[in-house]
Design a protein around this motif. Structure first.
Motif, PDB file in Angstrom:
ATOM      1  N   GLY A  50       0.775  -1.233   0.000  1.00  0.00           N
ATOM      2  CA  GLY A  50       0.000   0.000   0.000  1.00  0.00           C
ATOM      3  C   GLY A  50       0.801   1.275   0.000  1.00  0.00           C
ATOM      4  O   GLY A  50       0.276   2.344  -0.313  1.00  0.00           O
ATOM      5  N   TYR A  55      -1.165   4.592   0.319  1.00  0.00           N
ATOM      6  CA  TYR A  55      -1.903   4.174   1.523  1.00  0.00           C
ATOM      7  C   TYR A  55      -0.898   4.046   2.676  1.00  0.00           C
ATOM      8  O   TYR A  55      -0.412   2.958   2.969  1.00  0.00           O
ATOM      9  CB  TYR A  55      -2.636   2.856   1.271  1.00  0.00           C
ATOM     10  N   THR A  71      -6.408   3.402   5.763  1.00  0.00           N
ATOM     11  CA  THR A  71      -6.406   4.471   4.766  1.00  0.00           C
ATOM     12  C   THR A  71      -7.522   4.244   3.762  1.00  0.00           C
ATOM     13  O   THR A  71      -7.634   3.159   3.179  1.00  0.00           O
ATOM     14  CB  THR A  71      -5.062   4.523   4.017  1.00  0.00           C
TER      15      THR A  71
END
Length: 322
Positions: A50, A55, A71
């Motif tokens: 991520g 993220y 996130t």
């Protein structure tokens, strides 16, 4: 899709997305999946993968594994409350249960990612989400939504010996604080966006700030900077030069372009409201004379203007006394 019963969810067990879609439906790749056949929301977190798409805030609040920060979805641009983000925010109102899964690699001989089921969660009813600034997939600064998920039954799933340490999130601070810190090294934002985009203007900004630091040293002042943590945020604000002796705060820019001068003014206004007592003076530090109109703009905010004249001389134009 054939009409089959959804696979039962057991905390600590591993599932592929194909297994979870049977009898549920839902998107194949989204991080927040809203099945069409059940009143559920499936939330998938992959901390390692991520980071690239932007993220940055996934992880447990602490080792008790009762709170997970997640996130929101959206790889580029500011996060909006649409699609999965909207569904997750409104889960309690719409009567949907939230199930959290964390990526656990692939099984031997397969390319399908397995997801470890952590259990049922709910959105914190008091502070279910916050905003954090950070780079998106394209490296552009954006505002992301970070959800605060609370375990429903209070029991963490059994640990897997192969899994390693559980990911820890950078948690938001409980109170706003201001600390004086050393000025060693050049200030870039926490994610290094400025460093990746460093160019002539950035180097000019650092050069003019270095001259200011040297001038303060000749006055017997050791330049510092301020680290401002904002209540409810995880990333601190780091100012440019702070003259603690005279309580003066400087914000440097590497160009006198109007947009950057306005940016410096906005940063100083933001910093100043958290500093108690307020700085005796705030000043915009520039690599050249910005001209009459921008000088008036800076002075209208009650700020001094300091700029480089020639290659070594810093000139100060104080704000007119009220």
């Amino acid at each position: 899709m054939e009409n089959t019963e959804p696979v039962a969810l057991e905390a600590g067990q591993l599932y592929t997305r194909d297994q979870l879609r049977r009898g549920r439906g839902g998107q194949r790749q989204s991080g927040i999946v809203t099945p069409s056949q059940t009143k559920e929301i499936l939330v998938f977190s992959d901390v390692k993968a991520g980071k690239g798409p932007g993220y940055h805030w996934d992880g447990w609040a602490d080792d008790s594994q009762q709170v997970f920060y997640y996130t929101g979805e959206g790889q580029e641009g500011d996060h909006q409350f649409t699609r999965g983000n909207l569904a997750l925010r409104d889960a309690a109102r719409t009567g949907k249960t939230i199930h959290l899964f964390r990526a656990a690699g692939t099984s031997q001989g397969s390319t399908a990612i397995q997801h470890r089921y952590e259990g049922e969660f709910s959105l914190d009813p008091e502070q279910g989400w916050r905003r954090e600034d950070g780079p998106d997939q394209a490296g552009e600064l954006r505002s992301a939504i970070v959800f605060r998920l609370i375990r429903a039954d209070g029991r963490a799933a059994a640990a897997s010996p192969e899994e390693g340490p559980h990911p820890r999130a950078e948690t938001p601070t409980a109170a706003t604080t201001v600390k004086v810190v050393a000025a060693e090294g050049h200030h870039v934002d926490e994610f290094g966006v400025a460093a990746r985009q460093a160019g002539t203007a950035y180097r000019r900004e650092r050069a003019v700030e270095k001259l200011l630091v040297e001038e303060l040293a000749r006055q017997g002042v050791t330049a510092k900077r301020l680290k401002i943590t904002i209540r409810g945020q995880s990333k601190p604000l780091l100012t440019d030069t702070w003259d603690e002796k005279h309580r003066e705060l400087y914000e440097a820019k590497g160009t006198v372009a109007r947009a950057k001068v306005r940016e410096a003014i906005g940063q100083l206004l933001d910093y100043r409201r958290h500093i108690i007592p307020p700085p005796a003076m705030c000043a915009v530090l520039l690599p050249s004379d910005p001209g009459e109109d921008l000088t008036e703009l800076i002075h209208s905010c009650g700020f001094d203007l300091v700029y480089l004249e020639g290659s070594k001389k810093l000139v100060r134009k104080p704000a007119p006394k009220q």
